[in-house]
Design an enzyme around this catalytic site. Structure first.
Site, PDB file in Angstrom:
ATOM      1  N   GLY A   1       1.484   0.839  -5.046  1.00  0.00           N
ATOM      2  CA  GLY A   1       0.316   0.005  -4.792  1.00  0.00           C
ATOM      3  C   GLY A   1      -0.961   0.810  -4.598  1.00  0.00           C
TER       4      GLY A   1
ATOM      5  N   ALA B   1       0.824  -1.214   0.000  1.00  0.00           N
ATOM      6  CA  ALA B   1       0.000   0.000   0.000  1.00  0.00           C
ATOM      7  C   ALA B   1       0.854   1.258   0.000  1.00  0.00           C
ATOM      8  CB  ALA B   1      -0.946   0.001   1.203  1.00  0.00           C
TER       9      ALA B   1
ATOM     10  N   HIS C   1      14.754  -5.181 -16.767  1.00  0.00           N
ATOM     11  CA  HIS C   1      14.364  -3.865 -16.253  1.00  0.00           C
ATOM     12  C   HIS C   1      15.508  -3.320 -15.401  1.00  0.00           C
ATOM     13  CE1 HIS C   1      11.794  -0.617 -15.062  1.00  0.00           C
ATOM     14  NE2 HIS C   1      11.704  -1.004 -13.804  1.00  0.00           N
TER      15      HIS C   1
ATOM     16  N   THR D   1       7.574  -5.545  -8.153  1.00  0.00           N
ATOM     17  CA  THR D   1       8.689  -5.357  -7.233  1.00  0.00           C
ATOM     18  C   THR D   1      10.033  -5.508  -7.946  1.00  0.00           C
ATOM     19  OG1 THR D   1       7.336  -6.280  -5.454  1.00  0.00           O
ATOM     20  CG2 THR D   1       9.708  -6.175  -5.062  1.00  0.00           C
TER      21      THR D   1
ATOM     22  N   ASP E   1      -1.240  -4.748   3.081  1.00  0.00           N
ATOM     23  CA  ASP E   1       0.057  -4.247   3.538  1.00  0.00           C
ATOM     24  C   ASP E   1       0.274  -4.718   4.972  1.00  0.00           C
ATOM     25  OD1 ASP E   1       2.020  -1.794   2.371  1.00  0.00           O
ATOM     26  OD2 ASP E   1       2.189  -2.177   4.525  1.00  0.00           O
TER      27      ASP E   1
ATOM     28  N   ARG F   1      13.695   1.872  -3.790  1.00  0.00           N
ATOM     29  CA  ARG F   1      15.032   2.399  -4.084  1.00  0.00           C
ATOM     30  C   ARG F   1      15.256   3.725  -3.393  1.00  0.00           C
ATOM     31  NH1 ARG F   1      15.772   2.658 -10.408  1.00  0.00           N
ATOM     32  NH2 ARG F   1      17.962   2.982  -9.927  1.00  0.00           N
TER      33      ARG F   1
ATOM     34  N   ARG G   1      18.573  -1.042  -8.721  1.00  0.00           N
ATOM     35  CA  ARG G   1      17.490  -2.006  -8.536  1.00  0.00           C
ATOM     36  C   ARG G   1      18.031  -3.321  -7.967  1.00  0.00           C
ATOM     37  NH1 ARG G   1      16.237   0.440 -13.574  1.00  0.00           N
ATOM     38  NH2 ARG G   1      14.243   1.518 -13.589  1.00  0.00           N
TER      39      ARG G   1
END
Length: 310
Positions: A15, A11, A176, A120, A34, A83, A89
């Site tokens: 999210g 959350a 990614h 994520t 959450d 991050r 990442r």
């Protein structure tokens, strides 16, 4: 109308904004999960109280557990540490591996037929975690990365050429991360190849800015990371699945020989429909793009190896 149920785990900004965008679409009830007590409940209450003003009807439920998620058609996993400036990442790897594994087990126990969309970071590695923990076929584990990276690429190109972003077509493949592959050979403006419109040196600068797109936002915010564009990108994927739109979108998918790669998640053109990943669309890359894709795959394999999932 009969609404589907969609669960969003996490959350935080990504999210919660995803939950908001989904509620406003009016086709799904949303469960927001959450571990922080009161956080998902408060945001869910706020979203429900927005309905009479904006004009949507879905019920948004906030919870610290997973019982309310039972029977979800789609589950979006955004949970994990975010991050910070100077953090890659990949620095998130160990902590988020444990989080995503636990979340996945809880979701699939209660929604064994669900489709998982992983957000994520590090994205491709976390897809591998969800794939392993869920035991699902590859059609039902997909990662959101390429839609976001492609949106950044298209934005920068539209700015450079002073044209509508709606007329810029292009996508970003690969992992990614720093090794992502903006595919310039398939990028155009209203059908005109971008290579005919932008000199090579300048186009290379735009490609690099795309690769650094997430870090650029993190650096500017100083606390937190991007969430408006990521949440919009998630919802474009959800739209295609829920509404069976058959959109071809760049998503992280488990490869079984496509593009000469096997056994890892990578960003590739994916047709998304009611069954989740319905097809990996094959395209002919240039020699340089193929080499870049393989380098990107090597970076993903390294992370997967560190996690002990190879």
């Amino acid at each position: 109308m009969s609404r589907v149920k969609i669960t969003v785990v996490g959350a935080g900004n990504v999210g919660a904004t995803t939950a908001q965008r989904l509620a406003e679409r009016d086709y799904a009830d949303v469960v927001l999960v959450d571990i922080v007590e009161g956080l998902p409940q408060g945001k869910a209450l706020d979203l429900n109280e927005t309905g009479p003003v904006v004009g949507y009807e879905p019920n948004v439920v906030g919870t610290n557990g997973y019982e309310e998620t039972a029977g979800s058609q789609i589950c979006v996993i955004t949970s994990g540490i975010a991050r910070k400036p100077g953090m890659s990442r990949d620095d998130l790897l160990t902590t988020n591996q444990k989080i995503v594994a636990d979340v996945t087990r809880n979701l699939v126990q209660r929604s064994p037929e669900t489709i998982l969309i992983v957000v994520t970071n590090p994205l491709d590695a976390m897809c591998q975690v969800a794939f392993r923990e869920s035991g699902f076929p590859r059609e039902r584990v997909i990662g959101m990365a390429g839609v976001l990276d492609s949106a950044r690429f298209r934005t920068f190109l539209a700015w450079e050429l002073d044209v509508s972003v709606r007329d810029v077509t292009g996508f970003v493949l690969g992992g990614h991360g720093d090794q992502m592959v903006p595919v310039t050979s398939y990028t155009n403006v209203a059908g005109i190849p971008v290579t005919d419109l932008i000199p090579p040196a300048r186009l290379a600068e735009i490609v690099q800015r795309t690769r650094d797109g997430g870090a650029e936002v993190v650096k500017l915010l100083k606390s937190g990371s991007a969430y408006y564009a990521p949440s919009a990108s998630v919802c474009e994927m959800v739209d295609s699945i829920v509404l069976d739109q058959k959109r071809v979108l760049p998503c992280a998918a488990y490869l079984s020989g496509e593009f000469g790669l096997d056994g890892i998640f990578m960003g590739v053109p994916c047709k998304l429909g009611a069954g989740g990943l319905e097809e990996i669309v094959k395209i002919e890359l240039t020699g340089e793009e193929t080499a870049e894709l393989r380098r990107s795959a090597d970076a993903v394999r390294e992370l997967v190896g560190v996690m002990g999932l190879q």
